[in-house]
Design a protein around this motif. Structure first.
Motif, PDB file in Angstrom:
ATOM      1  N   ARG A  71       4.730  -1.000  -0.414  1.00 35.56           N
ATOM      2  CA  ARG A  71       4.624  -1.063  -1.343  1.00 35.56           C
ATOM      3  C   ARG A  71       4.319  -2.896  -1.115  1.00 35.56           C
ATOM      4  NH1 ARG A  71       7.181   2.769  -5.999  1.00 35.56           N
ATOM      5  NH2 ARG A  71       6.490   0.745  -7.869  1.00 35.56           N
ATOM      6  N   ASP A  72       3.380  -3.295  -2.096  1.00 39.86           N
ATOM      7  CA  ASP A  72       3.672  -4.669  -2.218  1.00 39.86           C
ATOM      8  C   ASP A  72       3.964  -5.004  -3.970  1.00 39.86           C
ATOM      9  OD1 ASP A  72       3.205  -7.346  -3.015  1.00 39.86           O
ATOM     10  OD2 ASP A  72       1.764  -7.871  -1.318  1.00 39.86           O
ATOM     11  N   ASN A  73       5.567  -4.826  -4.089  1.00 40.35           N
ATOM     12  CA  ASN A  73       5.328  -4.931  -5.586  1.00 40.35           C
ATOM     13  C   ASN A  73       5.125  -6.362  -6.810  1.00 40.35           C
ATOM     14  OD1 ASN A  73       7.326  -2.275  -5.390  1.00 40.35           O
ATOM     15  ND2 ASN A  73       8.693  -4.327  -5.198  1.00 40.35           N
ATOM     16  N   ASN A  76       1.078  -4.779  -6.713  1.00 41.81           N
ATOM     17  CA  ASN A  76       1.575  -3.783  -7.657  1.00 41.81           C
ATOM     18  C   ASN A  76       0.811  -2.108  -6.893  1.00 41.81           C
ATOM     19  OD1 ASN A  76       2.979  -4.401 -10.002  1.00 41.81           O
ATOM     20  ND2 ASN A  76       1.021  -4.691 -11.418  1.00 41.81           N
ATOM     21  N   THR A  77       0.356  -2.251  -5.485  1.00 40.69           N
ATOM     22  CA  THR A  77      -0.049  -1.622  -5.525  1.00 40.69           C
ATOM     23  C   THR A  77       0.409  -1.215  -4.111  1.00 40.69           C
ATOM     24  OG1 THR A  77      -1.547  -3.473  -4.846  1.00 40.69           O
ATOM     25  CG2 THR A  77      -1.417  -1.935  -2.663  1.00 40.69           C
ATOM     26  N   VAL A  78       0.434   0.314  -4.184  1.00 39.99           N
ATOM     27  CA  VAL A  78       1.350   1.310  -2.545  1.00 39.99           C
ATOM     28  C   VAL A  78       0.301   0.867  -1.840  1.00 39.99           C
ATOM     29  CG1 VAL A  78       0.584   3.585  -4.020  1.00 39.99           C
ATOM     30  CG2 VAL A  78       2.952   3.036  -2.278  1.00 39.99           C
ATOM     31  N   TYR A  79       0.452   1.566  -0.344  1.00 35.05           N
ATOM     32  CA  TYR A  79      -0.488   1.378   1.037  1.00 35.05           C
ATOM     33  C   TYR A  79       0.700   3.052   1.225  1.00 35.05           C
ATOM     34  CZ  TYR A  79      -1.598  -2.872   0.111  1.00 35.05           C
ATOM     35  OH  TYR A  79      -1.731  -4.807  -0.674  1.00 35.05           O
ATOM     36  N   LEU A  80      -1.228   4.206   2.314  1.00 40.50           N
ATOM     37  CA  LEU A  80      -0.955   4.619   3.015  1.00 40.50           C
ATOM     38  C   LEU A  80      -1.436   4.728   4.313  1.00 40.50           C
ATOM     39  CD1 LEU A  80       0.814   7.484   3.116  1.00 40.50           C
ATOM     40  CD2 LEU A  80      -1.387   9.017   2.826  1.00 40.50           C
ATOM     41  N   GLN A  81      -0.407   3.929   5.494  1.00 39.77           N
ATOM     42  CA  GLN A  81      -0.967   4.185   6.940  1.00 39.77           C
ATOM     43  C   GLN A  81      -0.539   5.691   6.917  1.00 39.77           C
ATOM     44  OE1 GLN A  81      -2.204   1.209   8.271  1.00 39.77           O
ATOM     45  NE2 GLN A  81      -2.997   2.927   9.492  1.00 39.77           N
ATOM     46  N   MET A  82      -2.065   5.572   7.898  1.00 40.49           N
ATOM     47  CA  MET A  82      -2.756   7.223   7.991  1.00 40.49           C
ATOM     48  C   MET A  82      -2.357   6.791  10.103  1.00 40.49           C
ATOM     49  SD  MET A  82      -3.887   9.553   5.368  1.00 40.49           S
ATOM     50  CE  MET A  82      -5.379   8.211   5.213  1.00 40.49           C
ATOM     51  N   ASN A  83      -1.797   7.466  10.967  1.00 41.21           N
ATOM     52  CA  ASN A  83      -2.148   7.435  12.344  1.00 41.21           C
ATOM     53  C   ASN A  83      -1.904   8.604  12.659  1.00 41.21           C
ATOM     54  OD1 ASN A  83      -1.513   5.127  12.138  1.00 41.21           O
ATOM     55  ND2 ASN A  83       0.130   4.239  12.625  1.00 41.21           N
ATOM     56  N   SER A  84      -2.615   8.612  13.810  1.00 43.35           N
ATOM     57  CA  SER A  84      -2.686   9.799  14.333  1.00 43.35           C
ATOM     58  C   SER A  84      -3.482  11.209  13.897  1.00 43.35           C
ATOM     59  CB  SER A  84      -1.401  10.117  15.858  1.00 43.35           C
ATOM     60  OG  SER A  84      -1.085   9.728  15.875  1.00 43.35           O
TER      61      SER A  84
END
Length: 121
Positions: A71-73, A76-84
């Motif tokens: 999250r980068d407050n 106001n952004t949330v991330y979802l890093q999806m690997n494999s």
């Protein structure tokens, strides 16, 4: 009213990576917790990961060790890093926001429009 805008979905081969982003229109008590859920065709919407302003983090068992929520407050952004990534990760991914962190979709008040993630085998 908090508006959530997602981006970053797409088509990827198994074993590949994608990063989803979700930006909230404002930071309020209702965006204390932000989470990702997903829904595959014919299935119920299921919890993926959640993160709170205090950095508490939850993950669903099927994605532990492969997905990372952050999250980068300031943005106001949330991330979802999806690997494999696996074919079974194929779904529409939804961002959500709520006043307390939870694995339960009913606890979240606001939802994005969803972004498609397709993993080919």
């Amino acid at each position: 009213q908090v508006q959530l805008v997602e981006s970053g979905g797409g088509l990827v081969q198994a074993g590949g990576s994608l990063r989803l982003s979700c930006t909230a229109s404002e930071r309020t008590r209702s965006s204390y917790a932000m989470a990702w859920f997903r829904q595959a065709p014919g299935k119920e919407r299921e919890f993926v990961a959640a993160n709170s302003l205090l950095r508490n983090t939850y993950y669903a068992d099927p994605v532990k060790g492969r997905f990372t929520i952050s999250r980068d407050n300031a943005k106001n952004t949330v991330y979802l890093q999806m690997n494999s990534l696996k074919p079974e990760d194929t779904a529409v991914y939804y961002c959500s926001a709520g006043s307390r962190i939870s694995r339960t979709k009913e606890e979240y008040d606001y939802w994005g429009q969803g972004t498609q993630v397709t993993v080919s085998s």
